[in-house]
Enzyme design. Structure first.
Site, PDB file in Angstrom:
ATOM      1  CB  SER A 268      -3.483  -0.181  -3.625  1.00 12.64           C
ATOM      2  OG  SER A 268      -2.204   0.114  -2.463  1.00 12.64           O
TER       3      SER A 268
ATOM      4  CG  ASN B 222      -2.168   0.839   1.039  1.00 15.10           C
ATOM      5  OD1 ASN B 222      -2.121   1.719   2.426  1.00 15.10           O
ATOM      6  ND2 ASN B 222      -2.467   1.725  -0.369  1.00 15.10           N
TER       7      ASN B 222
ATOM      8  CG  ASP C 299       5.922  -5.474  -6.286  1.00  7.18           C
ATOM      9  OD1 ASP C 299       7.083  -4.398  -5.328  1.00  7.18           O
ATOM     10  OD2 ASP C 299       6.567  -6.258  -4.967  1.00  7.18           O
TER      11      ASP C 299
HETATM   12  P1  4NP Z   1       3.012  -1.912  -3.610  1.00  5.57           P
HETATM   13  O1  4NP Z   1       5.222  -2.441  -3.399  1.00  5.57           O
HETATM   14  O2  4NP Z   1       2.747  -3.586  -2.719  1.00  5.57           O
HETATM   15  O3  4NP Z   1       3.318  -1.654  -5.076  1.00  5.57           O
HETATM   16  O4  4NP Z   1       2.704  -1.005  -2.685  1.00  5.57           O
HETATM   17  C1  4NP Z   1       5.614  -3.026  -2.490  1.00  5.57           C
HETATM   18  C2  4NP Z   1       5.843  -2.024  -1.562  1.00  5.57           C
HETATM   19  C3  4NP Z   1       6.467  -2.282  -1.148  1.00  5.57           C
HETATM   20  C4  4NP Z   1       7.006  -4.197  -0.685  1.00  5.57           C
HETATM   21  C5  4NP Z   1       6.927  -4.810  -1.797  1.00  5.57           C
HETATM   22  C6  4NP Z   1       6.336  -4.051  -2.760  1.00  5.57           C
HETATM   23  N1  4NP Z   1       7.723  -4.570   0.131  1.00  5.57           N
HETATM   24  O5  4NP Z   1       8.382  -6.014   0.261  1.00  5.57           O
HETATM   25  O6  4NP Z   1       8.420  -3.835   1.425  1.00  5.57           O
END
Ligand code: 4NP
Length: 166
Positions: A22, A18, A132
């Site tokens: 999103s 998040n 991602d």
């Molecule tokens: P999001 O991206 O799911 O689009 O907010 C990410 C944010 C953090 C992480 C992975 C994806 N993480 O591994 O901390």
């Protein structure tokens, strides 16, 4: 303004943290809603399936990519909860992991039809998931914005009929 929230169609965008995808979908959708003067009909929120970044602002790399398209990202990360199934009319998962993680919380299968993959609304891209961008470079963040612009346009077109009936 009494009745405003009650009447509005409620959209929830969901990714893992998040802080990237999103909040971008939320910002882009709010931008389109304003352009089309549908602000009293549709409300947007976003959440993450994980607790990793609760309370954090959107990622600054994501915010910079959004700004290139005049989109502002707002809010603080929160985690998706089972209460969201009742609260929202449509829940948009950014990727297939998010989709499965959301449905795993719907033990009775009652809300399955409310949960959809965001890319199913794209008309200009073949992607099945919003990738991602977190561990990648600048281009990945820009791509997320372009993909979400396409998906949000398609989503808005598809809910427009429902919204005018509300
Ligand atoms: P999001 O991206 O799911 O689009 O907010 C990410 C944010 C953090 C992480 C992975 C994806 N993480 O591994 O901390």
């Amino acid at each position: 303004m009494i009745g405003h929230d009650f009447m509005a169609y409620q959209l929830l965008f969901v990714c893992l943290g998040n802080i990237c995808r999103s909040p971008s979908a939320e910002g882009i959708m709010n931008h389109l809603i304003q352009e089309k003067e549908l602000g009293d009909r549709i409300m947007c929120d976003s959440a993450g399936t994980s607790s990793y970044h609760i309370g954090s602002s959107p990622d600054r790399r994501m915010t910079a990519a959004a700004k290139l398209r005049d989109i502002a990202l707002e809010g603080q990360a929160r985690q998706f909860t089972v209460a969201d199934f009742e609260e929202f009319d449509l829940i948009l998962a950014m990727d297939k992991d998010n989709y499965q993680d959301i449905l795993r919380l719907d033990s009775t299968g009652r809300y399955k039809d409310k949960v959809r993959l965001m890319c199913s609304f794209c008309t200009q891209h073949d992607d099945e998931e919003v990738p991602d961008p977190y561990y990648g470079g600048t281009e990945g963040f820009k791509y997320v914005i372009d993909l979400l612009l396409d998906a949000c346009e398609g989503l808005l077109d598809s809910i427009r009929a429902d919204v005018s009936e509300h």
